[in-house]
Design an enzyme around this catalytic site. Sequence first.
Site, short mmCIF file in Angstrom:
data_model
loop_
_atom_site.label_atom_id
_atom_site.label_comp_id
_atom_site.label_asym_id
_atom_site.label_seq_id
_atom_site.Cartn_x
_atom_site.Cartn_y
_atom_site.Cartn_z
N ASP A 1 0.31 8.72 -22.30
CA ASP A 1 -0.93 8.52 -23.09
C ASP A 1 -0.82 7.22 -23.90
O ASP A 1 -1.82 6.53 -24.11
CB ASP A 1 -1.17 9.70 -24.04
CG ASP A 1 -1.63 10.95 -23.30
OD1 ASP A 1 -2.25 10.81 -22.22
OD2 ASP A 1 -1.36 12.06 -23.79
N LYS B 1 1.43 20.43 -24.15
CA LYS B 1 2.10 19.13 -24.32
C LYS B 1 3.37 19.21 -25.19
O LYS B 1 4.30 18.43 -25.00
CB LYS B 1 1.14 18.09 -24.91
CG LYS B 1 0.13 17.57 -23.89
CD LYS B 1 -0.68 16.42 -24.46
CE LYS B 1 -1.65 15.88 -23.42
NZ LYS B 1 -2.36 14.67 -23.87
N TYR C 1 -14.56 9.93 -22.59
CA TYR C 1 -15.11 9.24 -21.42
C TYR C 1 -16.29 9.96 -20.79
O TYR C 1 -16.81 9.54 -19.76
CB TYR C 1 -14.03 8.93 -20.37
CG TYR C 1 -13.31 10.13 -19.78
CD1 TYR C 1 -13.93 10.98 -18.88
CD2 TYR C 1 -11.98 10.38 -20.11
CE1 TYR C 1 -13.27 12.06 -18.33
CE2 TYR C 1 -11.29 11.45 -19.56
CZ TYR C 1 -11.94 12.28 -18.68
OH TYR C 1 -11.27 13.35 -18.14
#
Length: 288
Positions: free
Chosen positions: A121, A85, A232
């Site tokens: 994000d 990233k 999640y």
Amino acid sequence: MVRPEGWFSGTGWRAVGMTMNGSYGIIGWPLGHTMSPTLHSWGFEQFGMDARYTAWPVAPDELAPFMERVRTQPVAGLSVTIPHKQTVMPFLDRISDRAARIGAVNTVYWDGDVLCGENTDITGFVAPLHALSFVPASALVLGAGGAARAALAGLKELGVTRLAVTNRTLAKAEALAAAFAVDCVAWESRMDSGWQLVCNTTPLGMSGAEEARSPWDAQVFSSDMLAYDIVYNPLETRFLREAREAGCRTVSGLDMFVQQGLAQFALWTGQSMDAAGAKGHLLGALKG
Ligand code: ATR
């Protein structure tokens, strides 16, 4: 190691059935399990697009030649995950203000012949709160990694006035607090004062070794709180279950995941995927 269909080996591009204009994928290392192919493939199908989304494990020392091939193949768009990233940024022509502000890119797309970096994000983090029309007066972010940066940037964008970060390793929380001009709370004191929103960005509660754990004591929830977990898997972590049982509103990491993906898809295709349909599709895939 099992390689997915279409991957970059460092010595050459091994792709199966790629169409040049419609080749998308996610890069990371190790890539592990990702739901991005399930989400984006469904999106392409919904809009009848001749496009394909592939999981590309790219080791850190393969990033430079990979990004060269993104330009020459070309690859139409990328999702970017850990550990690329930050390191992907020098390979791009333009970085959005948002991505520059948090120092991380999770989406690569083309604007004409300009290769651009964006961070969805933050959009993904904020969207579920927008949907609830909820702007908390105070918020505490648990953890000080990349996801915590997106949460802090999102909460700042929302205009949360009392904002703090806490982390097991205090020095990392202090550095993040300084970078975002927010307060720093010692990990041991995190439950000592009231917060309208608490966001977990640590792996506590994640399936596997940490699944039974929660970063928050069940008896410290109050019903006016909103508990937000970026995890999640499982869909309802212990943190979220205990918050729900205490009468709190909850937001699961799946909502953030879906929304960051929808924002990527819109950058690549100009199309808006249906959020409820996408979430339903992912829930079906998760239940297998
Ligand atoms: P990401 O980039 O996805 O946010 P990360 O950079 O690995 O992931 O950050 C994980 C965060 O969870 C870190 O803040 C980490 O705390 P440390 O800085 O002390 O390592 C935190 N974390 C990981 N395991 C934890 C645990 N068992 N208890 C509390 N915090 C934990």
